[in-house]
Design a protein around this motif. Structure first.
Motif, PDB file in Angstrom:
ATOM      1  N   THR A 184      12.227  59.058 -38.470  1.00 13.56           N
ATOM      2  CA  THR A 184      11.060  58.993 -37.482  1.00 13.56           C
ATOM      3  C   THR A 184       9.964  59.662 -38.284  1.00 13.56           C
ATOM      4  OG1 THR A 184      11.321  61.258 -36.656  1.00 13.56           O
ATOM      5  CG2 THR A 184      12.536  59.328 -35.550  1.00 13.56           C
ATOM      6  N   VAL A 238       7.100  58.101 -36.073  1.00 12.80           N
ATOM      7  CA  VAL A 238       6.869  58.589 -34.483  1.00 12.80           C
ATOM      8  C   VAL A 238       5.318  58.863 -34.414  1.00 12.80           C
ATOM      9  CG1 VAL A 238       7.432  61.046 -34.813  1.00 12.80           C
ATOM     10  CG2 VAL A 238       7.728  59.736 -32.463  1.00 12.80           C
ATOM     11  N   PHE A 296       4.654  52.956 -32.658  1.00 13.27           N
ATOM     12  CA  PHE A 296       6.264  53.332 -32.841  1.00 13.27           C
ATOM     13  C   PHE A 296       7.529  52.557 -32.207  1.00 13.27           C
ATOM     14  CE2 PHE A 296       9.616  56.032 -31.127  1.00 13.27           C
ATOM     15  CZ  PHE A 296      10.474  56.241 -32.150  1.00 13.27           C
ATOM     16  N   ALA A 307      10.521  61.246 -30.499  1.00  9.10           N
ATOM     17  CA  ALA A 307      10.784  59.860 -30.583  1.00  9.10           C
ATOM     18  C   ALA A 307      11.684  59.407 -29.614  1.00  9.10           C
ATOM     19  CB  ALA A 307      11.247  59.674 -32.007  1.00  9.10           C
TER      20      ALA A 307
END
Length: 309
Positions: A30, A49, A54, A84
């Protein structure tokens, strides 16, 4: 294994076993793409993220909302993987796991990473460290924005920083910068015939008397870091004197100091000054009666941005 309504947690040994058993899941890093390039878990793919796209990035990796997804971030202190997981849950993904402790705990268990710089010293980029030296202020990139108010109106504008330097010694900052008071501009009345009238008023003896005092100076007597100088929060307490209209008075404030990609310093600060400390008493009800529409609030708000080169 820790479970929440949003995700389940895998410790590094459990994730390693999943990889060894060749389980069917998608492993997502992420972090930023450059961090991913430097080091990542084997077979991981990257979806940052911090980017507004994303969820779209994850959709491009797998649009099966019931697929097993394992997310990881930097460390147990960093909220990257948790954030995330929350984003993906809100967008319909149902089977999400997080690597407990992220890359940090993965390495502490003796497991390996792949990438272009896996042995590079890890910098979490959370707190400020300063190198000793003298930093000249870049007047093209530095500016002071001001805002003044009365009961019905807010006026705002800019004033230029003319010159200055910042000196760092063992993390302690001193220095000076000069302000060109004759450069004061107003932005709130752009296009209005009253704009030059207000500027002339600010330059007059009612306010800054720039004909006699064209330059103001701020002298940093001592600036020290706070206990935990995070990069995104005011991290230095600055103590010093502001000389304005020939009067010198103490003015302390908090500032957020960071380093640019070129390793120069960037100082950002927002605070109010009581103009009457420097003899600027026009429109102040502490000094005049029956002001009516001529009343002006005593506090002036400043937003300072100083960049060195």
């Amino acid at each position: 294994m820790k479970e929440t309504d949003t995700y389940k947690e895998l410790n590094p040994k459990a994730l390693y076993q999943w990889i060894d058993e060749k389980r069917n899941f998608t492993l997502i890093d992420t972090l930023k793409s450059d961090s991913f390039t430097r080091r990542h878990l084997k077979n991981a793919v990257n979806a940052c993220v911090f980017e507004v796209t994303f969820v779209d990035q994850v959709n491009a990796i797998t649009d099966d909302m019931n697929s097993v997804i394992v997310l990881y971030g930097a460390s147990k202190r960093s909220f990257d993987a948790v954030t995330a997981a929350e984003k993906l849950t809100q967008n319909g993904y149902t089977d999400i796991y997080i690597l407990k402790g992220g890359i940090e705990d993965w390495l502490s268990e003796g497991f390996f990473l792949e990438g272009e710089a896996v042995n590079e010293t890890y910098d979490p980029q959370t707190v400020l460290t300063l190198e000793d030296g003298s930093y000249k202020i870049d007047t093209d990139q530095s500016i002071i924005e001001w805002s003044g108010r009365n009961p019905t109106t807010t006026h705002f504008g800019t004033v230029e920083i003319a010159s200055g330097q910042i000196i760092v010694t063992n993390g302690i900052i001193t220095g000076t910068f000069d302000i060109n008071m004759d450069s004061i501009q107003n932005k709130s009345l752009e296009g209005d015939e009253l704009q030059p009238v207000l500027i002339d008023h600010l330059k007059s003896d009612d306010f800054f008397l720039t004909k006699i005092f064209p330059t103001a100076r701020y002298e940093i007597n001592k600036a020290e870091p706070v206990k935990e100088p995070f990069l995104s929060f005011p991290n230095y307490g600055i103590s010093g004197n502001l000389e304005l209209r020939g009067i010198k008075a103490q003015q302390d404030f908090m500032a957020t100091i960071t380093k640019t990609p070129e390793k120069n310093l960037m100082v950002e600060a927002h605070f109010d000054i009581d103009r009457t400390k420097w003899g600027i008493i026009y429109g102040s009800s502490r000094f005049f009666e029956c002001l009516g529409i001529h009343m002006v609030f005593d506090l002036i708000s400043l937003q300072i941005r100083v960049v060195t080169n």
